[in-house]
Design a protein around this motif. Structure first.
Motif, PDB file in Angstrom:
ATOM      1  N   LEU A 107       1.076  -1.183  -0.045  1.00 24.92           N
ATOM      2  CA  LEU A 107       0.073  -0.017   0.071  1.00 24.92           C
ATOM      3  C   LEU A 107       0.949   1.232   0.009  1.00 24.92           C
ATOM      4  CD1 LEU A 107      -2.899   1.295   0.168  1.00 24.92           C
ATOM      5  CD2 LEU A 107      -2.759   1.016   2.593  1.00 24.92           C
ATOM      6  N   GLY A 134      -6.496   1.874   2.171  1.00 29.51           N
ATOM      7  CA  GLY A 134      -6.404   0.222   2.324  1.00 29.51           C
ATOM      8  C   GLY A 134      -8.132  -0.257   2.392  1.00 29.51           C
ATOM      9  N   ALA A 240      -4.260  -1.564  -5.824  1.00 28.07           N
ATOM     10  CA  ALA A 240      -4.712  -0.352  -5.252  1.00 28.07           C
ATOM     11  C   ALA A 240      -5.963   0.355  -5.758  1.00 28.07           C
ATOM     12  CB  ALA A 240      -3.509   0.641  -5.134  1.00 28.07           C
TER      13      ALA A 240
END
Length: 268
Positions: A107, A134, A240
């Motif tokens: 991340l 996240g 992501a």
């Protein structure tokens, strides 16, 4: 350079991101150990679509709806830190501990890439970082076993598809098999380059940028025993995606005279 790659190709090799090599090696080992478990143990971690979390066996996913299911097995883990409390979805506490370390590392790495995109798109440096906390991002372990039977016509390790989100990080081994479709329709192999991460832009970033950044079709060839040099392939992907409530609208820097917004505002 990243802006050019995202605009012209949609794929790139990136190096010198702060990703710990020992941690990646640990995640690879954790992945290989999991896929080596008896089938019934893996099946107990069955995929839960409402969570985007869990194990899918060989043939359990069909990324290209026009061909037979994919010749791979996967362990997908959305929002790893937020799902640690759900102990029943994890094969072991040790597996979960490694996954949360790798998730957090990825991340942060993805946000480093997105900071460069923010600069390129004339946005505040933290534009993407503050909406990629996240909640909707996923870590995925992948295993492409050597297939000792004739595949069905056109069957792939992973069928041709585009990724849904903002950016994807891919850690791949030296076995190879990933291919990218260029604008001319031809498929080109993505080589293994040591100490690099493959990065590609997805559907949502293409929408954000009014299609200036490409969301490029890609696929993975199967590892077929009859081809002689086949070896099982492992890779680790990190998707992501923005947090669910993030407003998605065409960015001001991606419109202009003769180039109006192609999409209406929505949320992630």
């Amino acid at each position: 350079d990243l802006h050019r790659a995202a605009s012209e190709v949609g794929f790139m090799h990136v190096k010198n991101i702060t990703v710990d090599a020992a941690l990646v090696a640990g995640a690879y080992k954790s992945s290989a150990d999991f896929f080596a478990l008896p089938q019934e143990i893996k099946d107990a971690c069955y995929y839960r679509p409402e969570m985007n979390f869990g194990y899918q066996a060989v043939g359990g996913q069909r990324l290209d709806q026009t061909i037979s299911p994919d010749l791979k097995e996967t362990m997908t883990m959305r929002n790893v830190p937020g799902n640690l409390i759900c102990t029943q979805i994890w094969p072991s506490p040790e597996f979960a501990d490694m996954a949360v370390l790798m998730f957090n590392e990825c991340l942060n790495a993805a946000n480093q890439v997105m900071e460069v995109f923010a600069i390129s798109l004339q946005l505040p440096l933290d534009f993407f970082r503050k909406c990629h906390l996240g909640e909707s991002s996923s870590l995925r372990y992948l295993h492409y076993p050597v297939i000792d039977r004739q595949s069905r016509e056109g069957q792939m390790g992973a069928g041709a598809h585009t990724d849904f989100g903002t950016v994807t990080l891919l850690f791949q081994d030296d076995v190879g098999g990933l291919e990218v479709q260029a604008a001319d329709g031809e498929w080109y192999p993505v080589p293994y380059i040591e100490e690099t991460i493959v990065v590609n832009t997805g559907d949502l970033l293409a929408r954000w940028t009014n299609m200036i950044y490409r969301s490029t079709p890609h696929r993975v060839k199967p590892q077929m025993l009859h081809e002689g040099s086949a070896r099982e392939r492992y890779s680790i992907a990190f998707f992501a995606d923005p947090d669910s409530s993030t407003p998605i609208y065409v960015l001001d820097s991606c419109t202009g005279p003769g180039n109006p917004a192609k999409f209406t505002p929505t949320t992630a």
